[in-house]
Motif scaffolding. Sequence first.
Motif, PDB file in Angstrom:
ATOM      1  N   LYS A   6       1.589   7.453  -6.074  1.00 44.80           N
ATOM      2  CA  LYS A   6       0.709   8.577  -6.254  1.00 44.80           C
ATOM      3  C   LYS A   6       1.076   9.905  -5.956  1.00 44.80           C
ATOM      4  O   LYS A   6       1.084  10.870  -6.729  1.00 44.80           O
ATOM      5  CB  LYS A   6      -0.219   8.105  -5.261  1.00 44.80           C
ATOM      6  CG  LYS A   6      -1.631   9.079  -5.254  1.00 44.80           C
ATOM      7  CD  LYS A   6      -2.532   8.907  -4.208  1.00 44.80           C
ATOM      8  CE  LYS A   6      -3.630   9.859  -4.090  1.00 44.80           C
ATOM      9  NZ  LYS A   6      -4.501   9.493  -2.848  1.00 44.80           N
ATOM     10  N   LYS A  14       0.733  -1.267  -0.053  1.00 47.79           N
ATOM     11  CA  LYS A  14       0.057  -0.008  -0.007  1.00 47.79           C
ATOM     12  C   LYS A  14       0.924   1.319   0.057  1.00 47.79           C
ATOM     13  O   LYS A  14       0.517   2.182  -0.725  1.00 47.79           O
ATOM     14  CB  LYS A  14      -1.001   0.077   1.183  1.00 47.79           C
ATOM     15  CG  LYS A  14      -1.971  -1.021   1.123  1.00 47.79           C
ATOM     16  CD  LYS A  14      -2.934  -0.843   2.390  1.00 47.79           C
ATOM     17  CE  LYS A  14      -4.139  -1.708   2.501  1.00 47.79           C
ATOM     18  NZ  LYS A  14      -5.018  -1.585   3.226  1.00 47.79           N
ATOM     19  N   LYS A  23       2.236   2.112  -3.407  1.00 49.08           N
ATOM     20  CA  LYS A  23       1.290   2.706  -4.259  1.00 49.08           C
ATOM     21  C   LYS A  23       1.312   4.385  -3.874  1.00 49.08           C
ATOM     22  O   LYS A  23       0.981   5.192  -4.819  1.00 49.08           O
ATOM     23  CB  LYS A  23      -0.140   2.187  -3.943  1.00 49.08           C
ATOM     24  CG  LYS A  23      -0.405   0.774  -4.615  1.00 49.08           C
ATOM     25  CD  LYS A  23      -1.549   0.286  -4.370  1.00 49.08           C
ATOM     26  CE  LYS A  23      -1.824  -1.195  -4.927  1.00 49.08           C
ATOM     27  NZ  LYS A  23      -3.037  -1.623  -4.688  1.00 49.08           N
TER      28      LYS A  23
END
Length: 394
Positions: free
Chosen positions: A248, A241, A244
């Motif tokens: 981002k 996570k 990511k």
Amino acid sequence: MKVMGQHRLLYLMGIAVTFGIGGLIGHQPINANAAGYRVVKTTKVKPTAYHRASSKGAIFNLHHTKKLHALKKFPHTTWYTTKKVTLKHGKTKSIYYKVKNKTNNVKGYVWHRYLKKGKAPFGLKYAKAAVAMDAKTGKILWHKNMNTPRAIASVSKLMTLYLVNQKVTNTSATWKSKVTTSYSGLKSLGRSAVYGNFKFTKNHYTVKQLYEAALIDSSNSAAIALGQWVAGGATPKYNRKFVKLMNKQAKAWKLSKATFVTANGMEQNALRGYGYSTPGGNANRVSAKDVALIAKHLIADHPSVLTYAKIGSLKVAGQRCYNYNNLLPGRKYYQSSLKVDGLKTGFTDLAGYCFVGTGKKSGHNRIITVVLHDANEFTETRSLMNHVYKNNLI
């Protein structure tokens, strides 16, 4: 047979035109293995700066029987002439210059057409990619292959540290918040003779402790633990996570040459043995320019990072954390005028030696430099900074 005779005649005529009686002086270098050469004339000349005209050519001894150095190995060297020599082989004459570099440890004779008058342009010999940036304006001051994505090793931790700062700044989390470090893979990573440096002897550390370990000591285990904490957990699931979130953030900054697959910069083929893997390639791949932009955002949004980055050595939770930035005061490559106070080193076999440097020389804006896959990361960073200041580029 008649056609072949014509070709032979044309060939012989070509030789006559090319060489003529007495030769065309300087039109071609003499074969290094040629016999029958001799020095026709030697003239002293006023020392003049030259640099290589192309990657071709070499430096020879006086009688042109031994190749001493290939010019392609000296792309940014300024040569100073001391003599002009005319060599003759058969009916061919050629002009050579006796040259030496600035330190006088490389010298010999070079065919004059392999040289171009003027000092050599500045360049970095070893870095495969590099950039110098004005930290205030983002202006590119100098660059080399700056838009090519490359593996960046532990320089990746700058993005991780940025996101840690963001969570502390924008949520209820504090530097005293507890980070869980009980996952067995993380503990094994910390004990690794190759990848470990900060050992997890406890199941919890503060954010501040792991931040110091990740920045100063480049702890791989601390960087992953912090990333998982930012993502809300303490297992490989939260590591995925967090990766990511890294991508981002890169997208939000419009970093088109940045892709992350690990929180600490290790390659995935090394991390899998500790229970970590994410979708994507084997390594974080970021261009030198995008690395500089990450550093720019980190310094601008969270300037306190420089308070930690300039610390040479610090004891954290009973363990000594050592900063490998050798441009800091007291280190081998320190130069007081550059005022270097950061920022991050990195190395893997794939990425080579990487370094993000920063400093604020008196009377100038802060500079950010990046060198990737560099065999002499500190000397070339220092050279790059001095070049920028000497030429008033910042």
